[in-house]
Motif scaffolding. Structure first.
Motif, PDB file in Angstrom:
ATOM      1  N   GLU A 487      42.866  86.727  61.797  1.00 53.57           N
ATOM      2  CA  GLU A 487      42.671  86.180  60.455  1.00 53.57           C
ATOM      3  C   GLU A 487      42.342  87.332  59.518  1.00 53.57           C
ATOM      4  O   GLU A 487      41.522  88.184  59.851  1.00 53.57           O
ATOM      5  CB  GLU A 487      41.543  85.151  60.428  1.00 53.57           C
ATOM      6  CG  GLU A 487      41.304  84.573  59.036  1.00 53.57           C
ATOM      7  CD  GLU A 487      40.026  83.756  58.951  1.00 53.57           C
ATOM      8  OE1 GLU A 487      40.124  82.515  58.940  1.00 53.57           O
ATOM      9  OE2 GLU A 487      38.941  84.361  58.899  1.00 53.57           O
ATOM     10  N   ARG A 489      41.064  87.977  55.600  1.00 53.89           N
ATOM     11  CA  ARG A 489      40.447  87.263  54.475  1.00 53.89           C
ATOM     12  C   ARG A 489      40.040  88.261  53.397  1.00 53.89           C
ATOM     13  O   ARG A 489      39.366  89.257  53.678  1.00 53.89           O
ATOM     14  CB  ARG A 489      39.227  86.500  54.966  1.00 53.89           C
ATOM     15  CG  ARG A 489      38.533  85.679  53.897  1.00 53.89           C
ATOM     16  CD  ARG A 489      37.376  84.871  54.465  1.00 53.89           C
ATOM     17  NE  ARG A 489      36.277  85.726  54.927  1.00 53.89           N
ATOM     18  CZ  ARG A 489      35.956  85.940  56.186  1.00 53.89           C
ATOM     19  NH1 ARG A 489      36.679  85.378  57.151  1.00 53.89           N
ATOM     20  NH2 ARG A 489      34.932  86.704  56.512  1.00 53.89           N
ATOM     21  N   ASP A 491      37.938  88.846  49.788  1.00 53.30           N
ATOM     22  CA  ASP A 491      36.900  88.236  48.954  1.00 53.30           C
ATOM     23  C   ASP A 491      37.143  88.565  47.485  1.00 53.30           C
ATOM     24  O   ASP A 491      38.137  89.208  47.122  1.00 53.30           O
ATOM     25  CB  ASP A 491      35.506  88.657  49.414  1.00 53.30           C
ATOM     26  CG  ASP A 491      35.278  90.161  49.342  1.00 53.30           C
ATOM     27  OD1 ASP A 491      35.882  90.824  48.482  1.00 53.30           O
ATOM     28  OD2 ASP A 491      34.478  90.681  50.156  1.00 53.30           O
ATOM     29  N   LEU A 564      48.928  87.391  53.971  1.00 49.60           N
ATOM     30  CA  LEU A 564      48.014  87.475  52.840  1.00 49.60           C
ATOM     31  C   LEU A 564      48.682  88.194  51.670  1.00 49.60           C
ATOM     32  O   LEU A 564      48.544  87.792  50.505  1.00 49.60           O
ATOM     33  CB  LEU A 564      46.740  88.203  53.244  1.00 49.60           C
ATOM     34  CG  LEU A 564      45.703  88.410  52.131  1.00 49.60           C
ATOM     35  CD1 LEU A 564      45.242  87.075  51.556  1.00 49.60           C
ATOM     36  CD2 LEU A 564      44.518  89.210  52.642  1.00 49.60           C
ATOM     37  N   THR A 625      43.163  83.650  52.404  1.00 51.11           N
ATOM     38  CA  THR A 625      43.010  83.752  53.847  1.00 51.11           C
ATOM     39  C   THR A 625      44.367  83.515  54.498  1.00 51.11           C
ATOM     40  O   THR A 625      45.132  82.654  54.056  1.00 51.11           O
ATOM     41  CB  THR A 625      42.009  82.702  54.380  1.00 51.11           C
ATOM     42  OG1 THR A 625      40.750  82.902  53.751  1.00 51.11           O
ATOM     43  CG2 THR A 625      41.823  82.831  55.879  1.00 51.11           C
TER      44      THR A 625
END
Length: 796
Positions: A487, A489, A491, A564, A625
């Motif tokens: 994964e 991710r 921010d 992503l 994500t």
């Protein structure tokens, strides 16, 4: 200046500074033994003092009275389920054996855990061990594979006839006996390799506690396979799997020893749950040397048939692996003989092949995979066969290899494995040319004239990496490793956190995985954080072993980062009202293709995705994500190398001195060449250790001889030479980055190259050595067969 993807070219292929080093070198690393929780207790284990026997009594009454001891438990007290590894093979090929967390009715090796003692500090726990009273009805121990297979041998497991856990014949080419009968040359090698300890700098350990709020048993432990530890712990403690969380802090080495599930960690966790207080267990070095998982003890009897011009016609092999008292989880006792059987033909075009592989059980500590898993052994055997055939046929030992290495790819071998492109011939040629250009062949001739003993040896090999689910399924494992999940991710600050199911124990994942993500997203390397080793934060992962981290884990990371990146491009395209295909990533922003001045920084896009989600198009979900999986559905990818070694044998001491070591390796695209070189050097050091120094032996009662570093010979920096490393690059077609695995190669080639060099130096004696470790006694015995050099007038 911090490296940024695309600023000075791609990060992949650059030796950027390891991100782990500042923390680890300044003492800010956090290992299991650094963890201290409020109210924490300490555990140690009462261990069997006999190799084979019935447990007639385990009396812990006096233990519980020792000052500082809080509790002491036997197997009956804890009531844990057993650890049982399975293969989906018929009973005549595989016999499963249950390994109790604590021995119940019987002990099967010296050091087997019988009871656990919990105390307020580690010293009180050790005092408690002294007070334990254990009685045995001693049985005759079985301490070698010959004894295990002998008629009438005591059975270590009643369910395993002839003490055989695995007996499989994977290949048998039709007409192979006729091929051998008609061959111009048949050579044979019988060899044994010594039992070894993986010797990670950090021994095994765990800190376990029960979290009342989460209703979870939390295990902080140094393991290569956290999800497997979670699965087995939950089963043994009869908990839902969600009720067990495994977290891995910094880890000081694993080498395969920690890619199986141990007993002591589960017992300590069970005690923590029972007592409602944190429990720490740290394995001491004596237990690590004698009672932990060991490796490598194997016996080979292999013949090879050759034509008169040096072409190999067939291999016929018998492999027997001493796996100790139990099968390891999840790989089983089949891990060693099945690896050797499946991959022995290696880099050579072997047209006919027959092999029988067996795993026997003995009264020794059980065996786990160790860096290379049988490949150092079978490569050594095959390379000895080529050396012997070269001598019999009057051929140069490098030339006979040239005539037989695979040169046309893809190549499907007699073992049914398809090899992707590699540089087998190129690595051999470059290795030989390097030693010739450095003058070592001339030095060897000059040394012989002076009565000195110099030898040159080579080893050619491939390292199968990127084992996917399909490859492991061929072994018929009940638990089939292979895929990996990642994964990625982002921010609101534009920083990225990456989760991966791999587990770093020194391989620099925090650096190399970050290089992959930074390249894929066009980010500053400092903006990428890699997170591993937490079963609650990572959906699932198989951990790190078999050189799979970059090939499988890195590919999953790259795919997730790519997803992503696509979402970022779609966000920017929606703002500009253009097709997303007209955008591109670069240096922390999305640009409009063909108009680089039109750009949106990732921070602005992240602000939109999280804080102003009402502005998002209906087809885009809030947040940034992405998750991806990667598996390998072919036979994997093959790294390859050639090692060349120059040794001198010293009369009077029998010492083998390595004068020169050259490694020509090809692991595809090296994500970080400096990291690859570190892997090579570390692996070569372990390979040399197995070739010349390390061996665990047992006496007739099954007592291990090597209980400290006074007895277990470990090479120091003085014995390990500087290694010259040359890189070739044959990219892998399916990993995306072009990378192949690089974790085990150094270990695989070293024993064969060193042994061949020693035998080259011994050639005037007519003696050949085939076993490892090569002891000074063996070298001295061989050298004494050499006539003294003739005296010259100058000598007089």
């Amino acid at each position: 200046m911090k490296p940024t993807a695309q600023e000075n070219g791609p990060l992949i292929g650059r030796s950027v500074t390891r991100r782990e080093d500042p923390r680890l070198l300044s003492g800010r690393g956090r290992f299991v033994d650094d963890i201290a929780l409020p109210g924490m207790l300490h555990a140690q284990f009462v261990r069997s003092t006999v190799a084979h026997g019935e447990l007639t009594a385990v009396d812990l009454t006096a233990v519980r009275s020792v000052p500082g001891v809080v509790a002491a438990f036997t197997a009956d007290d804890l009531g844990l389920g057993d650890i049982t590894a399975q293969l989906g093979r018929p009973r005549e090929e595989f016999v499963p054996t249950a390994m109790p967390v604590l021995a119940r009715d019987r002990v099967r090796y010296v050091g087997e855990p019988v009871a656990i003692v919990i105390a307020r500090d580690a010293y009180a726990a050790e005092d408690g061990l002294e007070a334990a009273r254990v009685s045995y009805a001693v049985r005759t121990p079985v301490t070698s594979e010959e004894a295990a297979l002998a008629d009438g041998a005591p059975l270590i497991h009643a369910e395993a006839p002839r003490n055989t856990l695995v007996d499989v014949s994977l290949f048998a080419t039709d007409g192979i006996d006729e091929i051998f009968a008609a061959a111009d040359c048949v050579v044979r090698v019988r060899t044994r390799t010594g039992r070894q300890n993986a010797l990670p700098l950090e021994t095994r350990g765990v800190v376990a506690h029960w979290d009342d709020r989460e209703e979870q048993l939390v295990m902080q432990t140094c393991t290569q396979v956290p999800h497997q530890v979670r699965t087995v712990a939950a089963r043994c403690l009869r908990l839902d799997e969600r009720a067990v969380r495994v977290r891995v802090p910094d880890m000081g080495g694993g080498f395969g020893l920690k890619c199986v599930v141990g007993r002591e960690e589960i017992a300590a966790a069970a005690a923590a749950r029972r007592l409602g207080r944190p429990v720490k267990w740290i394995e001491d070095r004596k237990d690590a040397l004698t009672a932990s998982f060991l490796a490598r003890e194997q016996r080979y009897d292999v013949r090879a048939a050759f034509s008169a011009d040096g072409r190999i016609l067939g291999l016929d092999a018998e492999v027997v692996c001493d796996m100790g008292a139990y099968s390891c989880y999840p790989f089983t006792a089949g891990i060693e003989p099945l690896m050797a059987s499946a991959e022995m033909p290696g880099v050579y075009t072997v047209p006919a092949y027959r092999v029988r592989g067996r795993a026997v059980t003995t009264n020794k500590a059980p065996t786990a995979p160790y860096r290379g898993v049988s490949r150092p052994q079978y490569v050594m055997v095959v390379e000895r066969l080529f050396e012997r055939a070269a001598r019999e046929l009057g051929l140069d030992p490098v030339e006979i290899r040239r005539r037989n290495v695979i040169t046309e790819f893809p190549y499907t071998g007699v073992n049914g494995i398809t090899y992707d492109p590699g540089s087998y011939l190129e690595s051999l040629n470059l290795c030989e040319r390097t030693l010739r250009d450095e003058g070592w062949y001339g030095h060897r001739s000059a040394a012989a004239a002076e009565g000195r003993h110099l030898g040159i040896g080579y080893a050619c090999f491939s390292e199968r990496t990127g084992y996917g689910s399909a490859a492991f399924a061929q072994r018929k494992m009940e638990v089939v490793p292979g895929f990996d999940i990642s994964e990625v991710r982002m921010d609101t600050s534009g920083a990225v956190t990456v989760t991966t199911g791999t587990m770093s124990h020194g391989q620099s994942h925090e650096t190399t995985m970050a290089q992959i993500v930074a390249d894929e997203l066009g980010l500053d390397l400092a903006k990428v954080r890699i997170h591993q080793g937490d079963t609650d934060r990572i959906t699932y992962g198989w951990g790190t072993f078999a050189s799979r981290s970059i090939t499988v884990g890195g590919s999953a990371v790259r795919l997730a980062a790519g997803k992503l990146g696509e979402k970022l491009r779609r966000l920017a395209a929606a703002r500009w009202d253009i097709p997303w295909e007209e955008t591109e990533l670069g240096r922390g922003e999305v640009r409009r293709r063909g108009a680089p001045s039109v750009a949106l920084p990732y921070t602005e896009l992240a602000d939109l995705a999280y804080l102003r989600a009402h502005l998002l198009p209906k087809d885009l979900e809030p947040g940034l994500t992405a998750t991806a999986t990667f598996d390998v559905f072919n036979d994997g990818t093959f790294s390859n190398a050639t090692h060349g070694v120059v040794v001198e044998l010293h009369e009077g001491t029998g010492r083998v001195e390595i004068l020169r070591y050259v490694c020509v390796e090809d692991c595809g695209v090296a994500i970080n060449p400096q990291v690859v070189e570190g892997q090579c050097r570390g692996g070569i050091a372990q390979g040399i250790a197995g070739a010349l120094f390390e061996r665990v032996t047992y006496d007739a009662q099954g007592e291990p001889s090597a209980t400290s570093f006074m007895d277990y010979k470990v090479p120091t920096a003085q014995e390990i030479p500087d290694v010259a490393i040359h890189h070739l690059e044959t990219p892998c077609a399916f990993t995306g980055t072009g990378a192949k695995g690089a974790g085990e190669g150094g270990t695989i080639g070293a024993p064969a190259a060193v042994l061949n060099a020693v035998n080259d130096a011994l050639r005037p004696t007519g003696i050949e050595l085939d076993d490892t470790p090569i002891t000074p006694e063996a070298v001295l015995t061989a050298l004494r067969r050499t006539p003294p050099p003739a005296h010259t007038e100058r000598d007089r």
